[in-house]
Design an enzyme around this catalytic site. Structure first.
Site, PDB file in Angstrom:
ATOM      1  N   LYS A 193       1.969  10.503   8.195  1.00 15.67           N
ATOM      2  CA  LYS A 193       1.246  10.027   9.388  1.00 15.67           C
ATOM      3  C   LYS A 193       1.792  10.633  10.689  1.00 15.67           C
ATOM      4  O   LYS A 193       1.570  11.807  10.946  1.00 15.67           O
ATOM      5  CB  LYS A 193       1.246   8.497   9.417  1.00 15.67           C
ATOM      6  CG  LYS A 193       0.340   7.925   8.291  1.00 15.67           C
ATOM      7  CD  LYS A 193      -0.029   6.500   8.565  1.00 15.67           C
ATOM      8  CE  LYS A 193      -0.901   5.878   7.497  1.00 15.67           C
ATOM      9  NZ  LYS A 193      -2.302   5.819   7.870  1.00 15.67           N
ATOM     10  N   PHE A 210       0.854  -1.183   0.000  1.00 16.98           N
ATOM     11  CA  PHE A 210       0.000   0.000   0.000  1.00 16.98           C
ATOM     12  C   PHE A 210       0.890   1.232   0.000  1.00 16.98           C
ATOM     13  O   PHE A 210       1.642   1.473   0.941  1.00 16.98           O
ATOM     14  CB  PHE A 210      -0.932   0.037   1.215  1.00 16.98           C
ATOM     15  CG  PHE A 210      -1.896   1.199   1.136  1.00 16.98           C
ATOM     16  CD1 PHE A 210      -3.154   1.039   0.577  1.00 16.98           C
ATOM     17  CD2 PHE A 210      -1.515   2.468   1.567  1.00 16.98           C
ATOM     18  CE1 PHE A 210      -4.019   2.124   0.455  1.00 16.98           C
ATOM     19  CE2 PHE A 210      -2.374   3.553   1.447  1.00 16.98           C
ATOM     20  CZ  PHE A 210      -3.631   3.377   0.887  1.00 16.98           C
ATOM     21  N   THR A 230       2.648  24.353  -5.061  1.00 14.46           N
ATOM     22  CA  THR A 230       2.473  25.674  -4.459  1.00 14.46           C
ATOM     23  C   THR A 230       3.071  25.735  -3.059  1.00 14.46           C
ATOM     24  O   THR A 230       3.829  26.643  -2.742  1.00 14.46           O
ATOM     25  CB  THR A 230       0.982  26.038  -4.389  1.00 14.46           C
ATOM     26  OG1 THR A 230       0.468  26.064  -5.713  1.00 14.46           O
ATOM     27  CG2 THR A 230       0.786  27.412  -3.752  1.00 14.46           C
ATOM     28  N   ASP A 261       9.237   3.115   1.727  1.00 15.15           N
ATOM     29  CA  ASP A 261       8.040   3.856   2.125  1.00 15.15           C
ATOM     30  C   ASP A 261       7.815   3.626   3.622  1.00 15.15           C
ATOM     31  O   ASP A 261       7.323   2.578   4.038  1.00 15.15           O
ATOM     32  CB  ASP A 261       6.852   3.351   1.293  1.00 15.15           C
ATOM     33  CG  ASP A 261       5.529   3.973   1.716  1.00 15.15           C
ATOM     34  OD1 ASP A 261       5.451   4.543   2.825  1.00 15.15           O
ATOM     35  OD2 ASP A 261       4.564   3.875   0.941  1.00 15.15           O
TER      36      ASP A 261
END
Lengths: 485, 485
Positions: free
Chosen positions: B343, B203, B367, B312
């Protein structure tokens, strides 16, 4: 059609000219004390450059001292800011009302205890969402929150694909076992071949799917794998509009016909167009406007082909055009299917029709699904816009700016042309890239920030508290710059 | 290899047992007063359901009353929270130190005046980045900030593609005119065919490119177009590990050989593998661990083929495994090329090597490029982790939990097995999906929150302040639940 309450307020209240600054404590004018960048900014850039790519940084901000329309840099230089953090500052720096927001203990706890909003929202969350919808929704009943404009577009595409496949499959038909198995491996039929149609010179963000709909500058896309999705021309108007009506109308027709063609073509080759994404004004790509007629017809085209229409108001939304949503100018027969936002709105998200809401959980989902801290800021910005009647301020300031810019394009017709845009969401073209860059540079050296866009555009993106006396300073400095070129 | 300062602190300081709660004011135990959901949560869910998809919501949080490890819901029910907003709560609800952070005027102004950080960073920004790097970087010199885990992975892929193409093109070779033209239209050679290799059950997020590397549950992917990128099997171990060493080693070898095969295969068919993305522990997909040997060999494989290795650590990072970064357990010969996080870290981002830093501006850009308000929270979380020695707390609590869970899997071998994970980053399997769902449900009704993962996994994701006396409550309730099944 009923639009948001804010708009109605600003229309029902009469015009009142405000002489003093809406944010107290602003300096009276810009003040540049050093070369740009000054020694302190240079030093900081060197420090930061060892840890991050800093090619776009010139001056560092002193956000303790910046106030209202004035950005103060690390060397104490004071700029009148008509670029505003790439169009993100809504009610100016350090607005006293915003500084107070988190003195409230409940608000502070909402901000510190950031929940997974799609699983454990806070008890005040439904009320907050309800207030946002009733105050600013462009007549769309559902809202999904995200963190930025890019992921708003990415996730809005997912709503589109999900609704498109549901329509195709039939309302209450279950997924097939083959679909379930293949999608996990990225393969059809579970992961179908579907596309989003976008326009040349568009900017919709920079992650893979949103970047596949962005076609503005090569530096944003080169070396990155992309998707074979249809790209149509966006109308490129000749200015002044009044003098080029026939040609611009033809431009509309040509672009609309191409959209129709592309939809048919992609449908035939097995990659149907599930949605169309378009900015009400192409912002990064050059402040390129299209007519209400173009958008009305585009909506009809989308409906005719069963494609959903997504209006990307990430840069145009939040009041800079003089309306809360720019597409209010288009008089569409129904609201767009989806409207994405970010920037001045503090976080990302989108409004959408019920048809676009997935029927099952965990399809459009992520850990946070927004941020209560940002929503609380947004609520207060909306309140300030209403109380200080800022949409009217934008309209009045915009009128003054545009009128004077039109004079300038006559006076300095060898340097600039094509003044365009509603409210203070304005731009003009320079006669060459070099002149454009000089204008922006020289304005900066005189203490006024504005931005580039497209190939040779100069764009204004002031905060909503940019008043007529700020416009006077802007125009005086621009006139000086144009005189000196 | 030198890791972060925090880790060293927690290792050099001796073991000290803490009896009282690290966050003052915690209740002594869970207290469930109503059916779940209670009437107030039901009412709120109905309100919210008219405006947003709410299929995943059961109870609403009262974040004014939640404290430390205890989540209080809208009906006053008190839960011991071992799920913590899908693993996001670092030092508990309403930690007194975090509530103080924005009493500081400078911090408040940093938060309110959110800049476009890649253009106008604030004067304290370089120092903040420097502190983060020196305190928590896994020996990687550069950091890019984002907003969430998904866009951290999406943008990290871009760094990978850019570096991969630069290597191919030659260090100082310019883009060709054809590349510049074609990339704007999404076509090669400007938009080359490149891929990221990922693993089954992984995931990595839910926007297009990150979702193309996610292969956990069909509901996350169905109806969404995807990419033909290579997917390898991730080792699936038999537990207990000590009794299945030979078989698990073979599993490692099989998966590594498949990675090698896929890289060669995709290279041959013109979609070279530019990078490999992998979780140190597959979290959403089932708390699936792989051995240090597997990761060491995977890194060697990546290097051999010129592919970059991205770890990750969105869910594993920030301390829950007992180390600040889970991959510290792997003893890799060099740091990974990139490490993404989010997280518990409050915002998203990634550390990377200098080779992965683009040489030109505006290539990996958006941005905001992060959020000073979140960074200020993160700084304080890191300080609290150090001061309260929380990595050691995690190690001690984890040891107690795991030891007891091992006893449970013997005592209740007809119900659960495969206890696994480091620190408090623990999971076990139920014998069926139905039993798993019952365990989670019944725990909740007894006032303990935990989460599901994979097909029949139960995962623990408590905050770092989950102490041994909290573990005692958790274990007692779990034992009751297992007894009653």
């Amino acid at each position: 059609m009923m639009w948001s309450r804010i708009i109605k307020n600003s229309i029902t209240l009469g015009q009142t000219r405000i002489a003093s600054s809406l944010v107290p404590g602003e300096p009276e004018c810009p003040d540049i004390k050093t070369d740009l960048p000054g020694p302190e900014s240079k030093k900081l850039r060197k420090e930061l450059g060892a840890m991050q790519e800093t090619g776009s940084v010139e001056v560092f901000g002193d956000y303790d001292k910046s106030i209202g329309n004035y950005f103060v840099d690390a060397d104490g230089n004071i700029f009148l800011d008509a670029f505003c953090q790439i169009s993100c500052v809504s009610v100016g720096y350090n607005h006293p009302e915003l500084l107070k927001v988190f003195n409230d203990e409940h608000n502070m706890k909402c901000m510190i205890n950031r929940p997974a909003l799609a699983v454990f929202p806070g008890i005040t969350w439904p009320k907050r969402i309800q207030n946002l919808l009733s105050q600013i929704s462009p007549c769309l009943p559902n809202m999904t929150l995200m963190m930025c404009g890019t992921c708003s577009n990415e996730n809005a595409f997912k709503n589109i694909f999900i609704a498109y496949q549901r329509k195709k499959r039939g309302e209450n038909v279950d997924f097939s076992e083959e679909e379930k198995k293949t999608c996990v491996l990225n393969k059809p039929p579970g992961s179908p071949n579907l596309s989003i149609l976008s326009f040349l010179n568009a900017f919709h963000g920079r992650t893979m799917a949103s970047l596949a709909t962005t076609h503005s500058k090569y530096i944003q896309k080169i070396d990155l794998p992309s998707l074979n999705w249809p790209i149509a021309h966006f109308p490129m108007y000749k200015y002044p509009l009044e003098e080029n009506k026939r040609e611009n109308d033809e431009e509309d027709q040509k672009c609309l016909a191409e959209v129709e063609d592309l939809i048919e073509q992609y449908d035939k080759c097995g990659v149907p167009v599930a949605g169309i994404i378009v900015e009400p004004i192409q912002s990064e790509g050059g402040n390129n406007e299209a007519s209400p007629h173009f958008f009305q017809e585009l909506q009809k085209t989308a409906k005719r082909h069963g494609a959903y229409l997504l209006l990307d108001e990430v840069q145009t939304g939040g009041g800079g055009t003089g309306r809360f949503w720019c597409h209010e100018y288009f008089d569409l027969e129904t609201p767009p299917d989806l409207v994405t936002f970010s920037k001045k709105m503090q976080l990302g998200g989108y409004f959408h029709t019920l048809e676009l809401t997935p029927k099952l959980p965990s399809r459009v989902f992520n850990t946070w699904m927004g941020d209560p801290g940002k929503v609380i800021l947004l609520e207060n910005i909306i309140r300030i816009i209403g109380e200080q009647n800022l949409l009217e301020v934008v309209q009045n300031t915009g009128k003054k700016l545009k009128c004077n810019l039109h004079d300038f394009e006559k006076e300095f017709c060898h340097l600039i042309d094509s003044v365009r845009g509603p409210g203070t969401f304005l731009a003009f073209n320079a006669k060459s890239v070099k002149i454009r860059d000089q204008i922006i540079r020289n304005m900066k050296c005189k203490g006024v920030m504005c931005g580039g866009c497209g190939i040779q555009g100069v764009r204004l993106r002031p905060a909503l508290i940019f008043q007529e006396h700020h416009a006077d300073i802007f125009l005086a400095k621009l006139r000086e710059v144009l005189m000196e070129l």
